[in-house]
Design an enzyme around this catalytic site. Sequence first.
Site, PDB file in Angstrom:
ATOM      1  N   PHE A  54       0.869  -0.960  -0.198  1.00  0.00           N
ATOM      2  CA  PHE A  54      -0.072  -0.080  -0.073  1.00  0.00           C
ATOM      3  C   PHE A  54       0.768   1.422  -0.075  1.00  0.00           C
ATOM      4  O   PHE A  54       0.480   2.504  -0.325  1.00  0.00           O
ATOM      5  CB  PHE A  54      -1.025  -0.046   1.183  1.00  0.00           C
ATOM      6  CG  PHE A  54      -0.321   0.638   2.457  1.00  0.00           C
ATOM      7  CD1 PHE A  54       0.519  -0.201   3.226  1.00  0.00           C
ATOM      8  CD2 PHE A  54      -0.567   1.918   2.948  1.00  0.00           C
ATOM      9  CE1 PHE A  54       0.994   0.317   4.477  1.00  0.00           C
ATOM     10  CE2 PHE A  54       0.031   2.384   3.977  1.00  0.00           C
ATOM     11  CZ  PHE A  54       0.826   1.661   4.696  1.00  0.00           C
ATOM     12  N   LYS A  55       2.062   1.133   0.345  1.00  0.00           N
ATOM     13  CA  LYS A  55       2.973   2.376   0.334  1.00  0.00           C
ATOM     14  C   LYS A  55       3.218   2.827  -0.853  1.00  0.00           C
ATOM     15  O   LYS A  55       3.335   4.362  -0.812  1.00  0.00           O
ATOM     16  CB  LYS A  55       4.526   1.950   1.035  1.00  0.00           C
ATOM     17  CG  LYS A  55       4.172   1.513   2.555  1.00  0.00           C
ATOM     18  CD  LYS A  55       5.503   1.259   3.271  1.00  0.00           C
ATOM     19  CE  LYS A  55       5.201   0.889   4.715  1.00  0.00           C
ATOM     20  NZ  LYS A  55       4.631  -0.208   5.143  1.00  0.00           N
TER      21      LYS A  55
END
Length: 477
Positions: free
Chosen positions: A111-112
């Site tokens: 998700f980063k």
Amino acid sequence: MQYISTRGSAPTLDFEGATLAGLASDGGLYLPSEWPRFTPEDIAAMRGLPYHELAARVMEPFVAGSLTREELSALTEAVYGDFGHKAVTPLVQMDETHWLLELFHGPTLAFKDVALQLLGRLFETFLERRKQRLTIVGATSGDTGSAAIRAVAGLERVEIFMLHPKGRVSEVQRRQMTTVRAPNVHNLAIEGSFDDAQRHVKRMFGDTHVNGVLNLGAVNSINWARLMAQVVYYFYAGLQLGAPERAAAYSVPTGNFGDVFAGYVAGCMGLPIERLIVATNINDILHRALKDGDYSAGEVTPTQTPSMDIQVSSNFERLLFDCGGRDGAAMAAQMAGFERARAMQLTNSQREGAAAIFASASADPDATVRAMQWAQRGAAQVIDPHTAVGLHASLALVEDGTLERGVPVVTLATAHPAKFRDAVERAVGVRPSLPTRVGDLFGREESFSEISGDYEASRDFVLENAAGRLDSASATA
Ligand SMILES: *Cc1c(COP(=O)(O)O)cnc(C)c1O
């Protein structure tokens, strides 16, 4: 929009300044001086927007004064047009109550990417404006490093040095960092643990010699711009589940408290939220803090969810500041006490403020495996162990009645299952394959430098390599 430090004595900055500064000079973290608020009508008008347009709408108040609406729209379109799924963060239904918000369709499968891909473009925009260069030094136990490297590889005005503990990150994670070949990317494999690498980085930020030569910047979630970009997907999911009329609950696999804090910000901006669930593994300092008000760090125990193996969660300070009446001097004193004792008690207003919106649950290794099996057998979804920690918390809080039946519960899927495929295969007997967008990770050549465990070795490497590039840049300028 103006940004203030949680510790009250650093200068107030605009969005551009806060993005380039990362950490505030008084050791605090930057936050907007007030929360922008959308009315229910504003939120209703966001229904059905493509992700990049929604992103521009949600972030516009935060960047005001530093980027025009047109500049912001151009950035979000460039960043989010390039994800592996047209919906960017698709929402998948698991049963009548449970949903998965897939945040892993970026280039490094975690998700980063959603925030770091934007941060890279923001750096480029602001540094070009200021005609400055930025040296990013970071430590990684895996996911942050690869996402940060992919976000800035090839940028003219940014140099990145990423320290990882040698032999202690997975092969996929290492290759995602070391096979990116760009002249501004430097991978350092450090003797020692992640904590050692992290300590070196912190020391470099405080080293006057280093700061005299280099303009250091941060890419971890102390950087406000990252949290801002993460607020968007709460709106994206909430709108699909009935916002502004209906509220949903969100369960967030948590380490540094960045992702779940972005959910808190979405709530402050007017998105209806039933609960934010802080899901931790057995490194459960946050679960204890929210349950009993006892924020005390122990030793980190390694788990199958390495990106959540954290004792001290930097972004928790942002919540304590906001719930505790935004008193910078009091926050500075409280954090100084914590830094001495590695423990502190939350004040009553901090506890009450947090309890109004957060719930928490922790998952041990067996519970994590059971959640992966539940997803695979019950909903035909192969999920990674981090996501499974979140799903365990969702299931447990519906089961024990903390969440009422009928409230949709969204578990944030923070990593692609192929990123942790050994653990996934052990749990559910399926070996997820790597999506084609990561390319031939195992065929490409790696490049990294092995560095001894002492601080000076890392510092000198950074100074020599960054300064060398600075010289050649000015020589050709
Ligand atoms: C970084 C990370 C987390 C933790 O997110 P925070 O914002 O640090 O709380 C959870 N899952 C995965 C896969 C991650 O990479």
